[in-house]
Design an enzyme around this catalytic site. Structure first.
Site, mmCIF file in Angstrom:
data_model
loop_
_atom_site.group_PDB
_atom_site.id
_atom_site.type_symbol
_atom_site.label_atom_id
_atom_site.label_comp_id
_atom_site.label_asym_id
_atom_site.label_seq_id
_atom_site.Cartn_x
_atom_site.Cartn_y
_atom_site.Cartn_z
ATOM 1 N N GLY A 47 -6.433 -0.486 -0.181
ATOM 2 C CA GLY A 47 -7.188 0.678 -0.663
ATOM 3 C C GLY A 47 -7.465 0.459 -2.136
ATOM 4 O O GLY A 47 -7.903 -0.620 -2.526
ATOM 5 N N GLU A 48 -7.153 1.433 -2.937
ATOM 6 C CA GLU A 48 -7.383 1.316 -4.385
ATOM 7 C C GLU A 48 -6.046 1.585 -5.080
ATOM 8 O O GLU A 48 -5.546 2.708 -5.062
ATOM 9 C CB GLU A 48 -8.456 2.318 -4.801
ATOM 10 C CG GLU A 48 -9.469 1.747 -5.756
ATOM 11 C CD GLU A 48 -8.830 1.384 -7.086
ATOM 12 O OE1 GLU A 48 -9.043 0.245 -7.564
ATOM 13 O OE2 GLU A 48 -8.103 2.223 -7.635
ATOM 14 N N CYS A 78 -2.925 -6.130 0.329
ATOM 15 C CA CYS A 78 -3.944 -6.033 -0.727
ATOM 16 C C CYS A 78 -3.528 -5.037 -1.810
ATOM 17 O O CYS A 78 -2.628 -5.334 -2.585
ATOM 18 C CB CYS A 78 -5.307 -5.735 -0.100
ATOM 19 S SG CYS A 78 -6.657 -6.160 -1.204
ATOM 20 N N ARG A 105 -5.794 -8.689 -10.113
ATOM 21 C CA ARG A 105 -6.686 -7.843 -9.313
ATOM 22 C C ARG A 105 -8.120 -8.361 -9.295
ATOM 23 O O ARG A 105 -8.616 -8.873 -10.295
ATOM 24 C CB ARG A 105 -6.691 -6.413 -9.871
ATOM 25 C CG ARG A 105 -5.346 -5.752 -9.774
ATOM 26 C CD ARG A 105 -5.374 -4.383 -10.432
ATOM 27 N NE ARG A 105 -6.213 -3.461 -9.712
ATOM 28 C CZ ARG A 105 -6.649 -2.315 -10.227
ATOM 29 N NH1 ARG A 105 -6.347 -1.977 -11.453
ATOM 30 N NH2 ARG A 105 -7.405 -1.519 -9.507
ATOM 31 N N ILE A 135 -10.956 -8.337 0.868
ATOM 32 C CA ILE A 135 -11.826 -7.288 0.323
ATOM 33 C C ILE A 135 -11.369 -6.977 -1.095
ATOM 34 O O ILE A 135 -10.347 -6.336 -1.304
ATOM 35 C CB ILE A 135 -11.750 -6.014 1.198
ATOM 36 C CG1 ILE A 135 -12.069 -6.351 2.664
ATOM 37 C CG2 ILE A 135 -12.705 -4.947 0.667
ATOM 38 C CD1 ILE A 135 -11.784 -5.221 3.637
ATOM 39 N N ARG A 136 -12.121 -7.491 -2.061
ATOM 40 C CA ARG A 136 -11.709 -7.362 -3.462
ATOM 41 C C ARG A 136 -10.211 -7.667 -3.606
ATOM 42 O O ARG A 136 -9.438 -6.899 -4.212
ATOM 43 C CB ARG A 136 -12.062 -5.980 -4.014
ATOM 44 C CG ARG A 136 -13.589 -5.742 -4.012
ATOM 45 C CD ARG A 136 -13.974 -4.344 -4.390
ATOM 46 N NE ARG A 136 -13.573 -3.989 -5.747
ATOM 47 C CZ ARG A 136 -14.165 -4.396 -6.856
ATOM 48 N NH1 ARG A 136 -15.225 -5.193 -6.776
ATOM 49 N NH2 ARG A 136 -13.756 -4.026 -8.026
ATOM 50 N N HIS A 171 -6.464 -8.521 4.495
ATOM 51 C CA HIS A 171 -6.278 -7.480 5.513
ATOM 52 C C HIS A 171 -6.291 -8.062 6.926
ATOM 53 O O HIS A 171 -7.347 -8.090 7.564
ATOM 54 C CB HIS A 171 -7.435 -6.477 5.452
ATOM 55 C CG HIS A 171 -7.505 -5.646 4.231
ATOM 56 N ND1 HIS A 171 -7.126 -4.327 4.211
ATOM 57 C CD2 HIS A 171 -7.938 -5.927 2.983
ATOM 58 C CE1 HIS A 171 -7.318 -3.816 3.001
ATOM 59 N NE2 HIS A 171 -7.815 -4.775 2.241
ATOM 60 N N GLU A 173 -5.145 -6.535 9.439
ATOM 61 C CA GLU A 173 -5.270 -5.381 10.359
ATOM 62 C C GLU A 173 -6.726 -5.083 10.713
ATOM 63 O O GLU A 173 -6.991 -4.318 11.636
ATOM 64 C CB GLU A 173 -4.576 -4.135 9.770
ATOM 65 C CG GLU A 173 -5.363 -3.340 8.734
ATOM 66 C CD GLU A 173 -5.387 -3.990 7.349
ATOM 67 O OE1 GLU A 173 -4.914 -5.129 7.181
ATOM 68 O OE2 GLU A 173 -5.914 -3.337 6.413
HETATM 69 N N1 GLN Z 1 -9.217 -4.189 -5.583
HETATM 70 C C1 GLN Z 1 -8.307 -3.188 -5.101
HETATM 71 C C2 GLN Z 1 -7.281 -2.822 -6.176
HETATM 72 O O1 GLN Z 1 -7.225 -3.419 -7.181
HETATM 73 C C3 GLN Z 1 -7.602 -3.652 -3.840
HETATM 74 C C4 GLN Z 1 -8.589 -3.839 -2.703
HETATM 75 C C5 GLN Z 1 -8.006 -3.731 -1.328
HETATM 76 O O2 GLN Z 1 -6.911 -3.188 -1.118
HETATM 77 N N2 GLN Z 1 -8.757 -4.188 -0.348
HETATM 78 O O3 GLN Z 1 -6.528 -1.911 -5.980
#
Ligand code: GLN
Length: 194
Positions: A47-48, A78, A105, A135-136, A171, A173
């Protein structure tokens, strides 16, 4: 075995429930300190991470997470791995310091914000490969000697273990492959039987 908790403050929660239920394992969404009473392991989802830290503090969970990491296995995915790192860069941010590595990050840059890649497991797992979405994703660096690299994507270590805990930069999942969930559940069970 009892249930596996999934930190459910924000982010990619539901796919973990689906993988666990496919394996016949009950899951519990964790939002409050008392939710820890009935769980035997915890998934910190993607997530973030900045938002997750803010919410964990607002819900009174930040110190509880640090304490519970001494008792039960955690799997950080992540953003969850960023929460568990000893240090965070790009930009710097506080963390729970549960595993001894640095999370950089968004280190894959913008063009490659998202891609499906393979995780090549270590020799311990006979070098098998399993798919995952990046994903990022963070990059893992400055691993201490207590941290083992159990999976890579190209030159990058993307699956680490230390003691009770594990992190994946990506990820798994978001694919149909339940290998990582099965492994985490097996890890919880093996710790219970000693
Ligand atoms: N870029 C996000 C962060 O720094 C993490 C991205 C993710 O969980 N897919 O929190």
């Amino acid at each position: 075995m009892g249930s596996v908790g999934i930190l459910a403050l924000q982010g990619c929660v539901d796919p973990h429930r689906e993988h666990l239920s496919k394996l016949g394992v009950a899951s519990k969404l964790v939002k409050l300190p008392q939710d820890f009473e009935s769980i035997e392991g915890l998934i910190l989802p993607g997530g973030e991470s900045t938002t997750m830290i803010r919410l964990a503090k607002a819900f009174g969970l930040w110190d509880v997470l640090a304490k519970e990491s001494k008792r039960i296995p955690f799997w950080g995915v992540c953003a969850g791995s960023i929460l568990m790192a000893k240090e965070v860069e790009g930009p710097k941010q506080e963390s729970l310091m549960i595993m001894d590595f640095t999370a950089e990050r968004n280190s894959y840059g913008r063009q490659l914000d998202s891609f499906e890649g393979m995780v090549q497991l270590s020799q311990r797992f006979e070098g098998h490969t399993h798919p995952a979405l990046f994903i990022r994703a963070p990059r893992f660096s400055k691993l201490s000697s207590g941290v083992s690299v159990e999976g890579s994507n190209g030159d990058d270590a993307v699956f680490l273990e230390q003691g009770l805990h594990m992190v994946t930069a990506c990820h798994p999942e978001l694919t149909n492959d339940s290998w990582f969930h099965e492994y985490f559940v097996g890890k919880i069970r093996s710790l219970q039987s000693v």
